[in-house]
Design a protein around this motif. Structure first.
Motif, PDB file in Angstrom:
ATOM      1  N   LYS A 168      47.823  35.536  49.971  1.00  0.00           N
ATOM      2  CA  LYS A 168      47.116  36.896  50.426  1.00  0.00           C
ATOM      3  C   LYS A 168      47.910  37.275  51.754  1.00  0.00           C
ATOM      4  CE  LYS A 168      42.897  36.426  47.918  1.00  0.00           C
ATOM      5  NZ  LYS A 168      41.667  36.707  47.528  1.00  0.00           N
ATOM      6  N   HIS A 181      45.454  42.605  41.250  1.00  0.00           N
ATOM      7  CA  HIS A 181      44.419  41.836  42.090  1.00  0.00           C
ATOM      8  C   HIS A 181      43.432  42.816  42.471  1.00  0.00           C
ATOM      9  CE1 HIS A 181      42.574  39.504  44.826  1.00  0.00           C
ATOM     10  NE2 HIS A 181      43.103  38.369  44.377  1.00  0.00           N
ATOM     11  N   GLU A 239      38.271  37.509  37.770  1.00  0.00           N
ATOM     12  CA  GLU A 239      37.964  37.065  39.077  1.00  0.00           C
ATOM     13  C   GLU A 239      36.858  38.055  39.349  1.00  0.00           C
ATOM     14  OE1 GLU A 239      41.448  35.078  41.817  1.00  0.00           O
ATOM     15  OE2 GLU A 239      41.016  37.219  42.001  1.00  0.00           O
ATOM     16  N   GLY A 244      36.690  34.869  48.014  1.00  0.00           N
ATOM     17  CA  GLY A 244      36.373  34.616  49.284  1.00  0.00           C
ATOM     18  C   GLY A 244      35.145  33.901  49.789  1.00  0.00           C
ATOM     19  N   GLY A 269      36.355  31.765  44.871  1.00  0.00           N
ATOM     20  CA  GLY A 269      35.302  30.801  45.300  1.00  0.00           C
ATOM     21  C   GLY A 269      35.842  29.243  44.925  1.00  0.00           C
ATOM     22  N   ALA A 272      42.526  31.098  46.645  1.00  0.00           N
ATOM     23  CA  ALA A 272      43.061  31.289  47.912  1.00  0.00           C
ATOM     24  C   ALA A 272      42.429  30.503  49.334  1.00  0.00           C
ATOM     25  CB  ALA A 272      43.239  32.783  48.362  1.00  0.00           C
ATOM     26  N   SER A 273      41.456  31.150  49.574  1.00  0.00           N
ATOM     27  CA  SER A 273      40.611  30.742  50.970  1.00  0.00           C
ATOM     28  C   SER A 273      40.380  29.137  50.769  1.00  0.00           C
ATOM     29  CB  SER A 273      39.293  31.538  51.235  1.00  0.00           C
ATOM     30  OG  SER A 273      38.389  31.417  50.022  1.00  0.00           O
TER      31      SER A 273
HETATM   32  O1  G3P Z   1      43.688  35.485  44.093  1.00  0.00           O
HETATM   33  C1  G3P Z   1      42.816  34.610  44.235  1.00  0.00           C
HETATM   34  C2  G3P Z   1      41.601  35.071  44.999  1.00  0.00           C
HETATM   35  O2  G3P Z   1      41.131  36.508  44.902  1.00  0.00           O
HETATM   36  C3  G3P Z   1      40.449  33.967  45.137  1.00  0.00           C
HETATM   37  O3  G3P Z   1      40.118  34.028  46.373  1.00  0.00           O
HETATM   38  O4  G3P Z   1      39.639  32.937  48.332  1.00  0.00           O
HETATM   39  O5  G3P Z   1      37.877  33.356  46.534  1.00  0.00           O
HETATM   40  O6  G3P Z   1      39.809  31.768  46.408  1.00  0.00           O
HETATM   41  P1  G3P Z   1      39.196  32.885  47.032  1.00  0.00           P
END
Ligand code: G3P
Length: 216
Positions: free
Chosen positions: A7, A89, A137, A143, A173, A194-195
Motif C-alpha cells: 500500500k 482493490h 476482502e 486494516g 485482518g 498488509a498491516s
Molecule cells: O490488500 C490487502 C489488504 O487490503 C488487507 O489489508 O491490513 O487488513 O491486511 P490488511
C-alpha cells in the motif's frame, strides 16, 4: 501463497520498501513458501532488480504507449521487472469495463492478475474475465485486528464454492499463521495482507509465522 500489499505505508515506501521486500525474500528462501510483494509503482523497478521473489504492481491502467500522463502502463510494469498486478482493490475500485480492459492489457503483457472483490458474489462475477486470482476482502475488516477467517469464515467457504480454491485468495485482518492456516482450510489458495506485516515491529518474525500457516 502469501502476498503482502505494501500500500502506501511509510514502512513500505522507498528505502524501507526495499528493506521490507528483502525480508520477504529471506523468509521465502528459508521456508520455501510462495511469498510475493505488491509494491508502489515508483518502487517497483528497484525492488524487482534487487529481490528474487515475485514483485507485483498495486494497480495498472488499461492504456497503451503514447499519451496518458500519470497512468501506469502495463508494458512499463513488465519492463521494470514486475510479474503481475493487483486490480480493483477496495481502495482503488474500478468500473467493470475498466477492470475488464485492464485484465486484457495485463494478459497482453504476461502479467498475472489478482482481482479484488468485496464479496464472494462479486468475485464470482469476475470469473468471466478469467483473472489468475480473485481476492475476496470484506472492506470493513481491512486494516483491522480481526481476521476475515475469524470474523466471517463463512465468506471464505462461500467464496471457495463460487470461485473455486485454485483461484481464491482472501484477505482483511490476516495477522498470523493460525489465520493463514484457517483461510487455507476453509478453501483459499492463499492470502493477501498488509498491516499485519507493514505495521509489525519484527516483520521477519511475523512472516515466518505466516509462512508456517501455509502448511496444512
Ligand atoms: O490488500 C490487502 C489488504 O487490503 C488487507 O489489508 O491490513 O487488513 O491486511 P490488511
Amino acid at each position: 501463497m502469501i502476498i503482502t500489499n505494501f500500500k502506501l505505508y511509510e514502512s513500505a515506501s522507498g528505502d524501507k520498501a526495499l528493506e521490507l521486500a528483502k525480508i520477504h525474500e529471506e523468509v521465502a528462501k528459508e521456508t520455501g513458501a510462495d511469498i510475493q510483494v505488491a509494491v508502489q509503482a515508483v518502487d517497483l523497478a528497484r525492488i524487482s532488480q534487487e529481490v528474487d521473489i515475485p514483485v507485483l504492481a498495486q494497480h495498472i491502467d488499461p492504456v497503451g504507449f503514447g499519451s496518458g500522463t500519470g497512468k501506469i502502463l502495463p508494458e512499463s510494469v513488465k519492463m521494470a521487472g514486475g510479474v503481475g498486478t493487483i486490480l480493483n482493490h477496495s481502495e482503488n475500485r474500478l468500473k467493470r469495463e475498466v477492470l475488464e480492459a485492464s485484465i486484457k492489457r495485463a494478459k497482453e503483457n504476461g502479467l498475472t492478475t489478482i482481482v479484488c472483490a468485496e464479496t464472494p458474489e462479486e468475485g464470482a462475477s469476475f470469473l468471466e474475465f478469467d483473472p489468475d486470482y480473485i481476492a475476496v476482502e470484506p472492506p470493513e475488516l481491512i486494516g483491522g485486528d480481526i481476521s476475515v477467517s475469524t470474523a466471517q469464515p463463512e465468506i471464505i467457504e462461500n467464496a471457495s464454492k463460487l470461485i473455486g480454491s485454485e483461484k481464491l485468495l482472501v484477505g482483511a485482518g490476516v495477522k498470523n499463521g493460525v489465520d493463514v492456516k484457517t483461510c487455507i482450510e476453509l478453501g483459499a489458495k492463499g492470502v493477501l495482507l498488509a498491516s499485519g506485516v507493514t505495521k509489525a515491529e519484527d516483520p521477519k518474525a511475523v512472516l515466518m509465522d505466516l509462512a508456517g500457516g501455509l502448511i496444512v
